[in-house]
Design a protein around this motif. Structure first.
Motif: not given
Length: 88
Positions: A25, A30, A35
């Protein structure tokens, strides 16, 4: 495929080790909030990076809306500045 910098690898390792963020991820775009890191966790990871890399990171820059890319860039800039000043 782009090769990850040493800083990116270390940052990914810190996220996965300290905060149990799944490696898959951790994408450059991001945000730290994406996260699962809150404000306190972001300060904590900045402190860990400062200790690991022996670089000053301004805790006022530690915000959950930073992206992985921005955070790695900040770390790399401080490392370059430290080398230019003779820190290691």
């Amino acid at each position: 495929m782009l090769e990850m910098s040493e800083c990116h690898v270390a940052f990914t390792a810190a996220l996965t080790t300290l905060f149990k963020v799944p490696a898959e991820s951790i994408e450059p775009a991001a945000t730290l909030d994406d996260l699962g890191l809150d404000s306190l966790a972001v300060v904590e990871i900045f402190l860990a990076l400062q200790e690991q890399w022996n670089v000053p990171l301004d805790e006022s820059d530690a915000r959950p809306d930073l992206t992985v890319h921005q955070t790695v860039q900040m770390l790399e800039e401080q490392l370059r500045a430290g080398r230019a000043e003779g820190r290691s």
